[in-house]
Design a protein around this motif. Structure first.
Motif, mmCIF file in Angstrom:
data_model
loop_
_atom_site.group_PDB
_atom_site.id
_atom_site.type_symbol
_atom_site.label_atom_id
_atom_site.label_comp_id
_atom_site.label_asym_id
_atom_site.label_seq_id
_atom_site.Cartn_x
_atom_site.Cartn_y
_atom_site.Cartn_z
ATOM 1 N N TYR A 1 0.811 -1.214 0.000
ATOM 2 C CA TYR A 1 0.000 0.000 0.000
ATOM 3 C C TYR A 1 0.847 1.268 0.000
ATOM 4 O O TYR A 1 0.323 2.366 -0.244
ATOM 5 N N ALA A 2 2.132 1.138 0.262
ATOM 6 C CA ALA A 2 3.011 2.300 0.167
ATOM 7 C C ALA A 2 3.093 2.813 -1.264
ATOM 8 O O ALA A 2 3.474 3.972 -1.497
ATOM 9 N N ASP A 3 2.730 1.967 -2.233
ATOM 10 C CA ASP A 3 2.748 2.380 -3.638
ATOM 11 C C ASP A 3 1.574 3.265 -3.997
ATOM 12 O O ASP A 3 1.570 3.891 -5.056
ATOM 13 N N VAL A 4 0.543 3.299 -3.130
ATOM 14 C CA VAL A 4 -0.670 4.066 -3.408
ATOM 15 C C VAL A 4 -0.576 5.414 -2.706
ATOM 16 O O VAL A 4 -0.624 5.488 -1.474
ATOM 17 N N ASN A 5 -0.451 6.468 -3.482
ATOM 18 C CA ASN A 5 -0.379 7.818 -2.919
ATOM 19 C C ASN A 5 -1.787 8.363 -2.687
ATOM 20 O O ASN A 5 -2.675 8.205 -3.535
ATOM 21 N N GLY A 6 -1.978 9.013 -1.534
ATOM 22 C CA GLY A 6 -3.286 9.550 -1.210
ATOM 23 C C GLY A 6 -4.270 8.448 -0.843
ATOM 24 O O GLY A 6 -3.891 7.369 -0.367
ATOM 25 N N GLN B 1 -1.786 15.184 -4.414
ATOM 26 C CA GLN B 1 -1.917 13.907 -3.711
ATOM 27 C C GLN B 1 -1.117 12.805 -4.398
ATOM 28 O O GLN B 1 -0.556 11.915 -3.742
ATOM 29 N N LEU B 2 -1.060 12.836 -5.726
ATOM 30 C CA LEU B 2 -0.297 11.829 -6.454
ATOM 31 C C LEU B 2 1.193 11.929 -6.157
ATOM 32 O O LEU B 2 1.920 10.939 -6.207
ATOM 33 N N LYS B 3 1.645 13.150 -5.868
ATOM 34 C CA LYS B 3 3.074 13.352 -5.597
ATOM 35 C C LYS B 3 3.431 13.230 -4.119
ATOM 36 O O LYS B 3 4.609 13.227 -3.757
ATOM 37 N N ASP B 4 2.401 13.106 -3.284
ATOM 38 C CA ASP B 4 2.643 13.012 -1.837
ATOM 39 C C ASP B 4 2.842 11.547 -1.440
ATOM 40 O O ASP B 4 1.887 10.807 -1.246
ATOM 41 N N ASN B 5 4.097 11.132 -1.341
ATOM 42 C CA ASN B 5 4.389 9.765 -0.916
ATOM 43 C C ASN B 5 5.031 9.709 0.468
ATOM 44 O O ASN B 5 5.571 8.688 0.874
ATOM 45 N N VAL B 6 4.986 10.844 1.188
ATOM 46 C CA VAL B 6 5.599 10.894 2.520
ATOM 47 C C VAL B 6 4.647 10.351 3.571
ATOM 48 O O VAL B 6 5.040 9.583 4.461
#
Length: 523
Positions: A200-205, A407-412
């Motif tokens: 699930y870390a691959d899913v941003n937002g 949201q797509l770019k937020d992977n933190v």
């Protein structure tokens, strides 16, 4: 002359031990098979005759009667070849098998006497152990599967001629011999938890949707994701197995039996430890979903037992195929009746489905580039493929909005599967403690008096549920599912009772229960 050996067959996915009785008397040379054998067993006569001759034995030129007892049970498959051949050889005194009365003989014979593998060995050996059988003889390909059952000695037979030297043990390999342990049913080899590539870390937002996925995993609840194309519905569901609690020993044995009986067991050396994930195409038939055929075999709902059945593009499935899911979702098993037998297949699974809000996919999420072109009548027709009774059995109706570019770019701030799984496991442990000593394992199985005792509501919670029940036009089934869902949410939050916040969150997952016109529903 009379002789008797033990064999087994499948009835559904469960094994049944069968007595193979052989009587040889003077008369015209012939062999008669009785005891409700199917065509595959009747054809075994020629296989047995050729294999006995080609292995250096003498086939008796007498009247041979082979009875498969109990006689009122329909026998199917080719698992009796070895037992019939050994029974004839023992009765005529050509071989002397020590301890044959407590030995199970399984396998299909080739014309040269070599032994071929058969499906369903795990169920057969497990059933034989319950009757007191201590040894099983079968082919090399089935040996590791049979060795999963603890306390049963497994003898590898490569050819019928191996029985010439049975007591010398020069050609027979005893690959497994374990002591009897009352607390164990099968070998504990290779029981490390499975690893998952997708995370699930691959899913941003989509944090709200991830929250719903944790609720579904914690209580084994059914869910439906609703949203425009490209929002990650399929991606989210495909990662659901990575946060599910591991299979218990009992569950692993149940699932492995199903795959063994279906001939779909890929690794015969260990029990299946990963929860199954089945994603059939929308062109599948009703029989493909629940099982069937002249000799009924498990369908997708049984292959998904203790796992996930993923139906992508839910309205594209035929209505007939979707309606047959109603009984398995409620009863957690499938009953298939035939003229000569009734078969029962377990089907306790999570139904995970995904769909668009309309045929074009953009209703309620229109942009200048993508505007919905569907008329209200077309949208009603599209959604009407999913009946109310089926929708009523789905606990979580989750909207998946289109994510923004930020949201797509937020992977933190992404939750990983490991973090989500840790939270799910805490809720799972609470359920294990709550239901200790009962047959219940997860909250979605709760019903009746026990549910009323556990899901006691405060006056504030009761008033909230009463208001929602009337406003949303909920059914009695939806009422109970909301209570079970609220209990799972309280377990995730580590609370000992259902709070108004838990109940409110459970109610808001019933979006598709709203009694509104289609053009008034906000997606």
């Amino acid at each position: 002359m009379y002789g008797k050996v033990m064999s087994a067959c499948l009835q559904g996915i469960e094994g049944r031990t069968i007595e193979v009785e052989v009587d040889i008397s003077s008369g015209l040379p012939q062999i008669n098979l009785v005891g409700l054998p199917d065509s595959a067993i009747r054809e075994s006569v020629e296989r047995v005759r050729s294999s006995i001759k080609n292995c250096g034995f003498t086939f008796p030129m007498d009247r041979i009667t082979v009875n498969l007892a109990p006689a009122d049970l329909r026998k199917e498959g080719s698992s009796f070849d070895l037992a019939i051949a050994v029974g004839i050889l023992i009765t005529t005194g050509q071989v002397h098998v020590e301890g044959f009365a407590s030995t199970l003989f399984l396998g299909e014979l080739a014309l040269d006497g070599s032994l071929r593998p058969i499906p369903g060995v795990l169920s057969m050996v497990h059933a034989a152990k319950k009757t007191g059988i201590k040894r099983v003889c079968l082919s090399t390909a089935n040996a590791q599967e049979a060795a999963l059952i603890e306390g049963v000695e497994v003898c590898v037979i490569t050819n019928l001629s191996d029985f010439k030297n049975w007591n010398k043990c020069s050609h027979i390999e005893f690959i497994y011999q374990a002591p009897e342990h009352e607390s164990n049913e099968f070998s504990k080899s290779a029981i490390s938890p499975p690893g998952y590539v997708e995370d699930y870390a691959d899913v941003n937002g989509q944090h709200q949707v991830k929250r719903a996925m944790m609720i579904a995993a914690a209580g084994m609840h059914n869910l439906l994701l609703l949203g425009p194309p490209g929002t990650g519905k399929t991606m989210l569901i495909k990662r659901l197995p990575s946060i599910l609690p591991p299979l218990t020993d009992k569950e692993a044995l149940e699932v492995t039996k199903i795959y063994s009986a279906s001939g779909k067991l890929t690794d015969r050396s260990t029990l299946m430890r990963a929860r199954s994930f089945r994603a059939p195409h929308h062109s599948i038939s009703a029989a493909g979903l629940v099982g069937g055929g002249t000799i009924p075999k498990p369908g997708e709902v049984s292959l998904s037992h203790r796992g996930i059945l993923f139906l992508d593009e839910l309205p594209e499935f035929t209505r007939n195929a979707l309606e047959v899911l109603r009984q398995p979702l409620e009863d957690r098993y499938v009953m298939i009746a035939r003229a000569r037998a009734v078969y029962s297949f377990p089907s306790h699974f999570i139904l995970a489905a995904a769909m668009n809000p309309c045929p074009c996919g953009y209703y309620g999420a229109e942009t200048e580039a993508n505007a919905c072109i569907c008329s209200p009548a077309k949208i009603v027709h599209y959604r009407s493929k999913i009946s109310g009774p089926l929708l009523d059995r789905i606990d979580l109706h989750v909207e998946v909005p289109k994510p923004s570019y930020a949201q797509l770019k937020d992977n933190v701030s992404n939750l990983s599967s490991g973090e989500m799984r840790a939270t799910v496991m805490q809720a799972h442990i609470r359920q294990q403690q709550r239901y200790a000593g009962t047959e219940i394992q997860h909250n979605n199985e709760l019903s009746g008096r026990l549910m009323r005792e556990i899901c006691q509501l405060t006056p504030e919670c009761d008033q909230l549920l009463r208001t929602s029940f009337d406003a949303l036009g909920l059914s009695a089934r939806a009422h109970d599912r909301i209570l079970r869902l609220a209990l799972t949410i309280s377990d995730l939050d580590g609370c000992d009772r259902i709070l108004p916040a838990h109940l409110a969150e459970a109610i808001q997952y019933r979006n598709l229960d709203k009694n509104q016109r289609i053009d008034e529903i906000v997606i």
